[in-house]
Scaffold this motif. Structure first.
Motif, short mmCIF file in Angstrom:
data_model
loop_
_atom_site.label_atom_id
_atom_site.label_comp_id
_atom_site.label_asym_id
_atom_site.label_seq_id
_atom_site.Cartn_x
_atom_site.Cartn_y
_atom_site.Cartn_z
N ARG A 42 0.91 -1.29 0.24
CA ARG A 42 -0.16 -0.11 0.07
C ARG A 42 0.88 1.03 -0.21
O ARG A 42 0.65 2.40 -0.73
CB ARG A 42 -1.05 0.03 1.43
CG ARG A 42 -1.78 1.12 1.18
CD ARG A 42 -2.85 1.27 2.36
NE ARG A 42 -3.86 0.11 2.35
CZ ARG A 42 -4.31 -0.32 3.55
NH1 ARG A 42 -4.03 0.06 4.85
NH2 ARG A 42 -5.10 -1.37 3.46
N CYS B 181 -1.15 3.93 -13.91
CA CYS B 181 -1.87 2.77 -14.17
C CYS B 181 -1.64 1.97 -15.44
O CYS B 181 -1.38 0.70 -15.43
CB CYS B 181 -3.39 3.12 -14.22
SG CYS B 181 -4.37 2.31 -12.99
N ALA C 60 -4.53 14.96 -14.82
CA ALA C 60 -4.26 13.86 -13.73
C ALA C 60 -5.09 12.64 -13.58
O ALA C 60 -5.22 11.73 -13.08
CB ALA C 60 -4.51 14.72 -12.37
N LEU D 135 -6.03 9.07 -14.24
CA LEU D 135 -5.47 7.90 -14.47
C LEU D 135 -6.13 6.41 -14.24
O LEU D 135 -5.71 5.70 -13.95
CB LEU D 135 -4.53 8.00 -12.85
CG LEU D 135 -3.68 8.78 -12.74
CD1 LEU D 135 -2.93 8.84 -11.34
CD2 LEU D 135 -2.36 8.89 -13.59
N ASP E 274 -13.63 12.42 -11.60
CA ASP E 274 -15.01 11.69 -11.62
C ASP E 274 -15.77 12.45 -10.38
O ASP E 274 -17.05 12.36 -10.59
CB ASP E 274 -14.88 10.43 -11.40
CG ASP E 274 -14.08 9.71 -12.66
OD1 ASP E 274 -14.63 9.98 -13.85
OD2 ASP E 274 -13.14 8.83 -12.55
N THR F 14 -3.95 9.49 -0.51
CA THR F 14 -2.55 10.13 -0.88
C THR F 14 -2.77 11.68 -0.78
O THR F 14 -3.49 12.20 -1.59
CB THR F 14 -2.01 9.69 -2.34
OG1 THR F 14 -2.19 8.41 -2.35
CG2 THR F 14 -0.85 10.29 -2.57
N MET G 29 -2.63 14.09 -3.91
CA MET G 29 -3.68 13.86 -4.61
C MET G 29 -4.84 14.77 -4.28
O MET G 29 -5.69 15.18 -5.00
CB MET G 29 -4.28 12.29 -5.01
CG MET G 29 -3.56 11.52 -5.99
SD MET G 29 -3.83 12.22 -7.57
CE MET G 29 -2.73 10.94 -8.31
N ILE H 157 -9.78 3.00 1.29
CA ILE H 157 -11.05 2.23 0.71
C ILE H 157 -11.37 1.05 1.65
O ILE H 157 -12.79 0.73 1.45
CB ILE H 157 -10.99 2.09 -0.80
CG1 ILE H 157 -10.14 1.04 -1.06
CG2 ILE H 157 -10.80 3.25 -1.30
CD1 ILE H 157 -10.09 0.66 -2.85
N ASN I 28 -12.68 4.42 -10.23
CA ASN I 28 -11.96 4.50 -11.45
C ASN I 28 -10.68 4.10 -11.50
O ASN I 28 -9.83 4.45 -11.09
CB ASN I 28 -12.19 5.81 -12.20
CG ASN I 28 -11.79 5.54 -13.72
OD1 ASN I 28 -11.38 4.68 -14.16
ND2 ASN I 28 -11.86 6.71 -14.48
N CYS I 29 -10.36 2.34 -11.49
CA CYS I 29 -9.03 1.76 -11.48
C CYS I 29 -8.50 2.04 -10.17
O CYS I 29 -7.18 2.17 -10.13
CB CYS I 29 -8.48 2.26 -12.77
SG CYS I 29 -7.71 1.33 -13.84
N CYS J 249 -1.65 -1.17 -11.87
CA CYS J 249 -2.92 -1.63 -12.03
C CYS J 249 -3.28 -2.90 -12.56
O CYS J 249 -4.35 -3.29 -13.19
CB CYS J 249 -3.72 -0.44 -12.64
SG CYS J 249 -4.11 0.99 -11.91
C1 LIG Z 1 -5.05 4.72 -10.77
S1 LIG Z 1 -4.93 6.25 -9.63
C2 LIG Z 1 -6.70 6.58 -10.10
C3 LIG Z 1 -7.30 7.95 -9.74
C4 LIG Z 1 -8.63 8.26 -10.33
N1 LIG Z 1 -9.83 7.46 -9.91
C5 LIG Z 1 -8.71 8.63 -11.86
O1 LIG Z 1 -9.54 8.17 -12.49
O2 LIG Z 1 -8.08 9.24 -12.36
C6 LIG Z 1 -5.43 5.29 -8.01
C7 LIG Z 1 -5.68 6.29 -6.91
O3 LIG Z 1 -6.18 5.75 -5.84
C8 LIG Z 1 -5.64 5.91 -4.67
N2 LIG Z 1 -5.70 4.71 -3.97
C9 LIG Z 1 -5.01 3.64 -4.19
N3 LIG Z 1 -5.09 2.73 -3.17
C10 LIG Z 1 -5.87 3.19 -2.22
C11 LIG Z 1 -6.49 2.80 -1.06
N4 LIG Z 1 -6.37 1.52 -0.58
N5 LIG Z 1 -7.12 3.42 -0.26
C12 LIG Z 1 -7.54 4.84 -0.88
N6 LIG Z 1 -7.00 5.64 -1.97
C13 LIG Z 1 -6.36 4.41 -2.71
C14 LIG Z 1 -4.22 6.59 -5.05
O4 LIG Z 1 -3.74 7.28 -4.09
C15 LIG Z 1 -4.56 7.25 -6.61
O5 LIG Z 1 -4.91 8.38 -6.22
#
Ligand SMILES: C[S@@+](CC[C@H](N)C(=O)[O-])C[C@H]1O[C@@H](n2cnc3c(N)ncnc32)[C@H](O)[C@@H]1O
Length: 254
Positions: free
Chosen positions: A9, A38, A67, A69, A96, A116, A119, A142, A158-159, A209
């Motif tokens: 993590r 990703c 930004a 991703l 989103d 983060t 972010m 999450i 989203n991803c 990812c």
């Molecule tokens: C691939 S990016 C996607 C960001 C956004 N959903 C988009 O579509 O642009 C992954 C995001 O999820 C967050 N993230 C990853 N694992 C997480 C977790 N376990 N809990 C909270 N946030 C998490 C990261 O900090 C990052 O901002």
């Protein structure tokens, strides 16, 4: 001592902090193609801003699209109504959340949850630049959503779920925060059932990812076990051999 899951993590957090800084500083410091971590770089038709149509991109500040991703466009497949409360898991730069806030209007609310700090700061700036007031960005993971039970109408993401080290916890947290009958509509990377965990890991990294993706069968079984019905997982485009971006939809049982 940190567990393997905690270390993973932290690796994810560091990678996406770097990506946020690259957007904020106007550099591409993480080797992420057009900002897309990703994709592990160079895959920008499969991940990121290209998955949003011109009209949607026109509603957003440039830094929010830069930004982006994700591996899909959950707003395009999730019907949102005026006055609803939406939660975006892993909200990144806020793309989103901002689009959702516009869909649900001033009587609705859009929450973004991310672990983060970099972010969250970028998302807050993007929401200010977009002029949306009905948004709240929360810091947290999450796997332990910092919101009360039955407080949300729609969960999007989203991803991000593929990046979680405890998918069962994420799915049960989604069920907890959704009101009975609430909907989930997420984009995620999903493997064909023929691929075991080792074969998924051969196709790409965890922070990119790929390695952490659930298979289609695992997603369906996980959602049903967490209390969802009408579950569907539809592949949209390939991202690696036997691995796809997918739209996952389900409804929390009444
Ligand atoms: C691939 S990016 C996607 C960001 C956004 N959903 C988009 O579509 O642009 C992954 C995001 O999820 C967050 N993230 C990853 N694992 C997480 C977790 N376990 N809990 C909270 N946030 C998490 C990261 O900090 C990052 O901002």
């Amino acid at each position: 001592m940190a567990t393997a899951a905690e270390k993973l993590r932290e690796e994810v957090r560091r990678r996406y902090a770097e990506s946020a800084r690259a957007v904020t500083d106007g550099t591409d410091g993480c080797g992420c193609g057009s900002g897309s971590c990703c994709a592990d770089g160079g895959n920008d038709r499969k991940f990121g801003e290209a998955l949003y149509d011109v009209e949607q991109r026109g509603e957003l500040p440039a830094a929010a699209t830069l930004a982006s991703l994700g591996c899909g466009n959950p707003i395009a497949v999730t019907e949102l109504h005026e006055g609803e409360t939406v939660l975006d898991l892993g909200s990144g730069g806020g793309i989103d959340v901002i689009l959702s806030a516009k869909r649900v209007g001033p009587t609705g609310t859009a929450y973004g949850l991310d672990m983060t700090d970099e972010m969250l700061a970028l998302a807050q700036q993007n929401a200010r630049d977009a002029g949306v007031g009905n948004v709240h960005f929360l810091k947290g993971i999450i796997e332990q959503i910092p919101l009360p039970a039955s407080s949300i109408d729609v969960v999007i993401s989203n991803c991000v779920i593929n990046l979680s080290t405890d998918k069962a916890a994420v799915l049960s947290e989604i069920a907890r925060v959704l009101r009975p009958g609430g909907r989930v509509g997420v984009s995620d990377v999903v493997a064909e059932d023929r691929l075991g965990p080792t074969e998924r890991a051969e196709r790409g990294s965890y922070v990119g990812c790929i390695a952490g993706a659930l298979s289609k069968g695992e997603y369906v079984a996980g959602l049903e076990a967490a209390g969802f019905e009408d579950v569907s997982v539809d592949f949209t485009h390939g991202v690696a051999d036997g691995m796809h971006a997918a739209i996952v939809r389900a409804q929390r049982r009444q």
